[in-house]
Design a protein around this motif. Sequence first.
Motif, PDB file in Angstrom:
ATOM      1  N   LYS A  19       0.832  -1.203   0.000  1.00  0.00           N
ATOM      2  CA  LYS A  19       0.000   0.000   0.000  1.00  0.00           C
ATOM      3  C   LYS A  19       0.870   1.259   0.000  1.00  0.00           C
ATOM      4  N   VAL A  20       1.925   1.255   0.803  1.00  0.00           N
ATOM      5  CA  VAL A  20       2.837   2.403   0.849  1.00  0.00           C
ATOM      6  C   VAL A  20       3.498   2.591  -0.510  1.00  0.00           C
ATOM      7  N   SER A  21       3.882   1.494  -1.136  1.00  0.00           N
ATOM      8  CA  SER A  21       4.502   1.576  -2.460  1.00  0.00           C
ATOM      9  C   SER A  21       3.536   2.184  -3.472  1.00  0.00           C
ATOM     10  N   ASP A  22       2.287   1.748  -3.435  1.00  0.00           N
ATOM     11  CA  ASP A  22       1.282   2.298  -4.344  1.00  0.00           C
ATOM     12  C   ASP A  22       1.082   3.796  -4.112  1.00  0.00           C
ATOM     13  N   LEU A  23       0.986   4.183  -2.852  1.00  0.00           N
ATOM     14  CA  LEU A  23       0.803   5.600  -2.529  1.00  0.00           C
ATOM     15  C   LEU A  23       2.012   6.427  -2.945  1.00  0.00           C
ATOM     16  N   ALA A  24       3.195   5.872  -2.778  1.00  0.00           N
ATOM     17  CA  ALA A  24       4.411   6.587  -3.184  1.00  0.00           C
ATOM     18  C   ALA A  24       4.434   6.783  -4.690  1.00  0.00           C
ATOM     19  N   GLN A  25       3.957   5.795  -5.437  1.00  0.00           N
ATOM     20  CA  GLN A  25       3.909   5.930  -6.891  1.00  0.00           C
ATOM     21  C   GLN A  25       2.896   6.991  -7.306  1.00  0.00           C
ATOM     22  N   GLN A  26       1.752   6.993  -6.652  1.00  0.00           N
ATOM     23  CA  GLN A  26       0.677   7.906  -7.024  1.00  0.00           C
ATOM     24  C   GLN A  26       0.949   9.343  -6.591  1.00  0.00           C
ATOM     25  N   HIS A  27       1.541   9.518  -5.440  1.00  0.00           N
ATOM     26  CA  HIS A  27       1.655  10.855  -4.847  1.00  0.00           C
ATOM     27  C   HIS A  27       3.095  11.275  -4.576  1.00  0.00           C
ATOM     28  N   GLY A  28       4.039  10.704  -5.308  1.00  0.00           N
ATOM     29  CA  GLY A  28       5.450  11.000  -5.080  1.00  0.00           C
ATOM     30  C   GLY A  28       5.780  12.479  -5.173  1.00  0.00           C
ATOM     31  N   ASP A  29       5.188  13.175  -6.136  1.00  0.00           N
ATOM     32  CA  ASP A  29       5.478  14.599  -6.299  1.00  0.00           C
ATOM     33  C   ASP A  29       5.000  15.408  -5.093  1.00  0.00           C
ATOM     34  N   LYS A  30       3.811  15.077  -4.594  1.00  0.00           N
ATOM     35  CA  LYS A  30       3.282  15.795  -3.431  1.00  0.00           C
ATOM     36  C   LYS A  30       4.109  15.508  -2.186  1.00  0.00           C
ATOM     37  N   ILE A  31       4.528  14.263  -2.033  1.00  0.00           N
ATOM     38  CA  ILE A  31       5.352  13.901  -0.885  1.00  0.00           C
ATOM     39  C   ILE A  31       6.684  14.641  -0.951  1.00  0.00           C
ATOM     40  N   ASP A  32       7.267  14.688  -2.140  1.00  0.00           N
ATOM     41  CA  ASP A  32       8.530  15.390  -2.345  1.00  0.00           C
ATOM     42  C   ASP A  32       8.400  16.869  -1.990  1.00  0.00           C
ATOM     43  N   GLN A  33       7.312  17.490  -2.438  1.00  0.00           N
ATOM     44  CA  GLN A  33       7.075  18.900  -2.120  1.00  0.00           C
ATOM     45  C   GLN A  33       6.905  19.094  -0.617  1.00  0.00           C
ATOM     46  N   GLY A  34       6.216  18.152   0.033  1.00  0.00           N
ATOM     47  CA  GLY A  34       6.027  18.232   1.476  1.00  0.00           C
ATOM     48  C   GLY A  34       7.342  18.117   2.236  1.00  0.00           C
ATOM     49  N   LEU A  35       8.212  17.222   1.760  1.00  0.00           N
ATOM     50  CA  LEU A  35       9.526  17.088   2.387  1.00  0.00           C
ATOM     51  C   LEU A  35      10.324  18.382   2.267  1.00  0.00           C
ATOM     52  N   GLU A  36      10.295  18.972   1.072  1.00  0.00           N
ATOM     53  CA  GLU A  36      11.017  20.235   0.858  1.00  0.00           C
ATOM     54  C   GLU A  36      10.467  21.342   1.750  1.00  0.00           C
ATOM     55  N   LYS A  37       9.157  21.436   1.830  1.00  0.00           N
ATOM     56  CA  LYS A  37       8.527  22.476   2.637  1.00  0.00           C
ATOM     57  C   LYS A  37       8.868  22.295   4.121  1.00  0.00           C
ATOM     58  N   ALA A  38       8.806  21.051   4.589  1.00  0.00           N
ATOM     59  CA  ALA A  38       9.132  20.775   5.988  1.00  0.00           C
ATOM     60  C   ALA A  38      10.598  21.089   6.270  1.00  0.00           C
ATOM     61  N   ALA A  39      11.472  20.725   5.345  1.00  0.00           N
ATOM     62  CA  ALA A  39      12.903  20.997   5.529  1.00  0.00           C
ATOM     63  C   ALA A  39      13.162  22.499   5.600  1.00  0.00           C
ATOM     64  N   ARG A  40      12.522  23.259   4.711  1.00  0.00           N
ATOM     65  CA  ARG A  40      12.703  24.723   4.740  1.00  0.00           C
ATOM     66  C   ARG A  40      12.209  25.310   6.051  1.00  0.00           C
ATOM     67  N   LEU A  41      11.059  24.831   6.526  1.00  0.00           N
ATOM     68  CA  LEU A  41      10.485  25.352   7.764  1.00  0.00           C
ATOM     69  C   LEU A  41      11.391  25.054   8.956  1.00  0.00           C
ATOM     70  N   VAL A  42      11.864  23.820   9.044  1.00  0.00           N
ATOM     71  CA  VAL A  42      12.736  23.453  10.159  1.00  0.00           C
ATOM     72  C   VAL A  42      14.043  24.239  10.086  1.00  0.00           C
ATOM     73  N   ASP A  43      14.591  24.375   8.896  1.00  0.00           N
ATOM     74  CA  ASP A  43      15.841  25.133   8.737  1.00  0.00           C
ATOM     75  C   ASP A  43      15.632  26.589   9.150  1.00  0.00           C
ATOM     76  N   GLU A  44      14.493  27.122   8.786  1.00  0.00           N
ATOM     77  CA  GLU A  44      14.170  28.508   9.143  1.00  0.00           C
ATOM     78  C   GLU A  44      14.032  28.657  10.658  1.00  0.00           C
ATOM     79  N   LYS A  45      13.332  27.705  11.286  1.00  0.00           N
ATOM     80  CA  LYS A  45      13.097  27.783  12.732  1.00  0.00           C
ATOM     81  C   LYS A  45      14.386  27.587  13.529  1.00  0.00           C
ATOM     82  N   THR A  46      15.312  26.819  12.985  1.00  0.00           N
ATOM     83  CA  THR A  46      16.590  26.606  13.688  1.00  0.00           C
ATOM     84  C   THR A  46      17.650  27.605  13.244  1.00  0.00           C
ATOM     85  N   LYS A  47      17.235  28.568  12.424  1.00  0.00           N
ATOM     86  CA  LYS A  47      18.114  29.636  11.941  1.00  0.00           C
ATOM     87  C   LYS A  47      19.371  29.103  11.265  1.00  0.00           C
ATOM     88  N   GLY A  48      19.202  28.022  10.515  1.00  0.00           N
ATOM     89  CA  GLY A  48      20.299  27.471   9.736  1.00  0.00           C
ATOM     90  C   GLY A  48      21.336  26.681  10.515  1.00  0.00           C
TER      91      GLY A  48
END
Length: 80
Positions: A17-46
């Motif tokens: 099921k996880v594999s299927d979801l990763a295939q279907q929504h990989g772009d959204k997951i990737d964008q979410g990872l990037e957004k989360a990384a930027r937010l955490v980096d911003e909150k920790t001031k780099g």
Amino acid sequence: MGFLEQLKAKLAPARDKVSDLAQQHGDKIDQGLEKAARLVDEKTKGKYSDQIQSGTGKAKEALDRMSHKDDGGTPPASTS
């Protein structure tokens, strides 16, 4: 049947099921990872930029492995 074999058998449907979801929504997951990384980096001031970047890269690689499991191909090489 040993404990590990039983555990693998029980987790197989979830892994599929996880594999299927990763295939279907990989772009959204990737964008979410990037957004989360930027937010955490911003909150920790780099302060932890290298660790955040490394963790994000590893998460993306894992996503690639999951989403390419069923197509028989190999995931694209990372350019990090």
